[in-house]
Design a protein around this motif. Structure first.
Motif, PDB file in Angstrom:
ATOM      1  N   ASN A  83       0.873  -1.172   0.000  1.00 17.88           N
ATOM      2  CA  ASN A  83       0.000   0.000   0.000  1.00 17.88           C
ATOM      3  C   ASN A  83       0.909   1.221   0.000  1.00 17.88           C
ATOM      4  O   ASN A  83       2.135   1.088   0.038  1.00 17.88           O
ATOM      5  N   LEU A  84       0.322   2.373  -0.081  1.00 23.12           N
ATOM      6  CA  LEU A  84       1.100   3.599   0.006  1.00 23.12           C
ATOM      7  C   LEU A  84       0.337   4.524   0.944  1.00 23.12           C
ATOM      8  O   LEU A  84      -0.824   4.836   0.696  1.00 23.12           O
ATOM      9  N   VAL A  85       0.984   4.899   2.031  1.00 24.54           N
ATOM     10  CA  VAL A  85       0.393   5.761   3.048  1.00 24.54           C
ATOM     11  C   VAL A  85       1.213   7.049   3.102  1.00 24.54           C
ATOM     12  O   VAL A  85       2.431   7.006   3.301  1.00 24.54           O
ATOM     13  N   ILE A  86       0.539   8.168   2.900  1.00 24.07           N
ATOM     14  CA  ILE A  86       1.199   9.477   2.979  1.00 24.07           C
ATOM     15  C   ILE A  86       0.931  10.035   4.374  1.00 24.07           C
ATOM     16  O   ILE A  86      -0.228  10.132   4.799  1.00 24.07           O
ATOM     17  N   TYR A 131      -3.403  -3.050   7.706  1.00 28.14           N
ATOM     18  CA  TYR A 131      -2.214  -2.392   8.235  1.00 28.14           C
ATOM     19  C   TYR A 131      -2.295  -0.859   8.216  1.00 28.14           C
ATOM     20  O   TYR A 131      -1.294  -0.174   8.128  1.00 28.14           O
ATOM     21  N   ILE A 132      -3.521  -0.358   8.345  1.00 34.62           N
ATOM     22  CA  ILE A 132      -3.757   1.074   8.516  1.00 34.62           C
ATOM     23  C   ILE A 132      -4.316   1.238   9.938  1.00 34.62           C
ATOM     24  O   ILE A 132      -5.476   0.926  10.193  1.00 34.62           O
ATOM     25  N   PRO A 133      -3.509   1.689  10.897  1.00 37.19           N
ATOM     26  CA  PRO A 133      -3.970   1.776  12.282  1.00 37.19           C
ATOM     27  C   PRO A 133      -5.021   2.869  12.494  1.00 37.19           C
ATOM     28  O   PRO A 133      -4.761   4.039  12.208  1.00 37.19           O
ATOM     29  N   ALA A 134      -6.184   2.473  12.959  1.00 37.81           N
ATOM     30  CA  ALA A 134      -7.281   3.422  13.189  1.00 37.81           C
ATOM     31  C   ALA A 134      -6.881   4.501  14.189  1.00 37.81           C
ATOM     32  O   ALA A 134      -7.307   5.654  14.070  1.00 37.81           O
ATOM     33  N   SER A 135      -6.035   4.155  15.148  1.00 34.36           N
ATOM     34  CA  SER A 135      -5.616   5.117  16.173  1.00 34.36           C
ATOM     35  C   SER A 135      -4.748   6.236  15.597  1.00 34.36           C
ATOM     36  O   SER A 135      -4.538   7.254  16.241  1.00 34.36           O
ATOM     37  N   GLU A 136      -4.263   6.062  14.385  1.00 32.43           N
ATOM     38  CA  GLU A 136      -3.349   7.037  13.780  1.00 32.43           C
ATOM     39  C   GLU A 136      -3.962   7.796  12.610  1.00 32.43           C
ATOM     40  O   GLU A 136      -3.247   8.381  11.801  1.00 32.43           O
ATOM     41  N   THR A 140       7.126  18.734   2.759  1.00 29.81           N
ATOM     42  CA  THR A 140       7.621  17.406   2.415  1.00 29.81           C
ATOM     43  C   THR A 140       6.879  16.394   3.282  1.00 29.81           C
ATOM     44  O   THR A 140       6.937  16.468   4.513  1.00 29.81           O
ATOM     45  N   TYR A 141       6.204  15.471   2.622  1.00 31.42           N
ATOM     46  CA  TYR A 141       5.365  14.474   3.288  1.00 31.42           C
ATOM     47  C   TYR A 141       5.951  13.087   3.026  1.00 31.42           C
ATOM     48  O   TYR A 141       6.125  12.695   1.870  1.00 31.42           O
ATOM     49  N   ASN A 142       6.269  12.367   4.090  1.00 33.21           N
ATOM     50  CA  ASN A 142       6.803  11.013   3.937  1.00 33.21           C
ATOM     51  C   ASN A 142       5.697  10.060   3.496  1.00 33.21           C
ATOM     52  O   ASN A 142       4.551  10.191   3.914  1.00 33.21           O
ATOM     53  N   PHE A 143       6.065   9.099   2.648  1.00 36.86           N
ATOM     54  CA  PHE A 143       5.146   8.011   2.322  1.00 36.86           C
ATOM     55  C   PHE A 143       5.855   6.682   2.546  1.00 36.86           C
ATOM     56  O   PHE A 143       7.084   6.607   2.517  1.00 36.86           O
ATOM     57  N   LEU A 144       5.055   5.641   2.794  1.00 37.04           N
ATOM     58  CA  LEU A 144       5.609   4.326   3.083  1.00 37.04           C
ATOM     59  C   LEU A 144       4.586   3.236   2.819  1.00 37.04           C
ATOM     60  O   LEU A 144       3.394   3.502   2.692  1.00 37.04           O
ATOM     61  N   CYS A 145       5.094   2.015   2.733  1.00 33.49           N
ATOM     62  CA  CYS A 145       4.238   0.827   2.675  1.00 33.49           C
ATOM     63  C   CYS A 145       4.180   0.280   4.094  1.00 33.49           C
ATOM     64  O   CYS A 145       5.210   0.097   4.734  1.00 33.49           O
ATOM     65  N   THR A 146       2.974   0.017   4.595  1.00 36.26           N
ATOM     66  CA  THR A 146       2.831  -0.410   5.985  1.00 36.26           C
ATOM     67  C   THR A 146       2.711  -1.920   6.152  1.00 36.26           C
ATOM     68  O   THR A 146       2.509  -2.395   7.269  1.00 36.26           O
ATOM     69  N   PHE A 147       2.823  -2.700   5.068  1.00 33.44           N
ATOM     70  CA  PHE A 147       2.826  -4.161   5.209  1.00 33.44           C
ATOM     71  C   PHE A 147       4.023  -4.526   6.094  1.00 33.44           C
ATOM     72  O   PHE A 147       5.107  -3.937   5.946  1.00 33.44           O
ATOM     73  N   ALA A 168       7.360   4.891  14.655  1.00 35.84           N
ATOM     74  CA  ALA A 168       6.247   4.660  15.587  1.00 35.84           C
ATOM     75  C   ALA A 168       4.978   4.316  14.820  1.00 35.84           C
ATOM     76  O   ALA A 168       4.217   3.424  15.223  1.00 35.84           O
ATOM     77  N   PHE A 169       4.737   5.001  13.710  1.00 31.40           N
ATOM     78  CA  PHE A 169       3.562   4.716  12.885  1.00 31.40           C
ATOM     79  C   PHE A 169       3.635   3.292  12.347  1.00 31.40           C
ATOM     80  O   PHE A 169       2.661   2.537  12.424  1.00 31.40           O
ATOM     81  N   ALA A 170       4.792   2.905  11.812  1.00 32.68           N
ATOM     82  CA  ALA A 170       4.965   1.562  11.248  1.00 32.68           C
ATOM     83  C   ALA A 170       4.774   0.482  12.313  1.00 32.68           C
ATOM     84  O   ALA A 170       4.201  -0.575  12.038  1.00 32.68           O
TER      85      ALA A 170
END
Length: 173
Positions: A94-97, A119-124, A152-159, A106-108
């Motif tokens: 996935n791609l999370v911005i 893998y998208i935490p509702a708390s975040e 500048t916004y970081n993006f990542l895969c949360t798998f 901490a998000f990961a």
């Protein structure tokens, strides 16, 4: 962890070790990113969408780009393509911005525990600008959103385990 989860994790790690070794895929010769309303070739993005971005994830746990650019205040149309063949249960992307200032690590860590929500935490939720669905090989997802603030916004895969190799920045000018 129970025995089944432990065995699954060991199998996944073994699979990842085998598939991540060897020849790396070459990045595409030309960019698929379009940031202008028209180009010299006369290609025009969809009406009202100035920022058309495409990024690919593969079975080697890599995005084909680690930097994307967009214009602040204009709609962004972002497409994530999983160009691999492995199902999402074993090699989902996935791609999370993330909002500026969000602690990526901490998000990961929280995302790993959010299997039920892909893998998208509702708390975040407050830390997320936008995100795609979790995709398996051959799938793609397109999202539309707008970022008004330059930055500048970081993006990542949360798998689980992917954030180490699958991350980058969205630069909004």
């Amino acid at each position: 962890m129970n025995k089944r989860v432990t065995i699954s994790m060991v199998m996944l790690m073994g699979f990842l070790a085998v598939t991540s070794c060897g020849k790396k895929e070459a990045a595409p010769a030309e960019s698929t990113e379009i940031n202008e309303t028209t180009s010299d070739e006369g290609v025009k993005p969809e009406a009202g969408i100035e920022n058309v971005l495409v990024i690919e994830g593969n079975d080697q746990m890599q995005f084909n780009k680690n930097e994307l650019k967009a214009v602040a205040g204009k709609p962004i149309k972002l497409t994530l393509k999983h160009v691999g063949t492995i199902p999402k249960e074993a090699m989902g992307h996935n791609l999370v911005i993330l909002q500026e200032g969000t602690d990526e690590a901490a998000f990961a860590a929280k995302a790993i525990e959010a299997k039920a929500t892909d893998y998208i935490p509702a708390s975040e939720k407050a830390s997320i600008v936008a995100h795609t669905k979790l995709l398996g090989g051959g799938e793609e997802d397109t999202i539309e959103f707008t970022i008004d603030k330059k930055g500048t916004y970081n993006f990542l895969c949360t798998f689980p385990g992917h954030v180490a190799m699958m991350k980058g920045v969205l630069i909004v000018e």
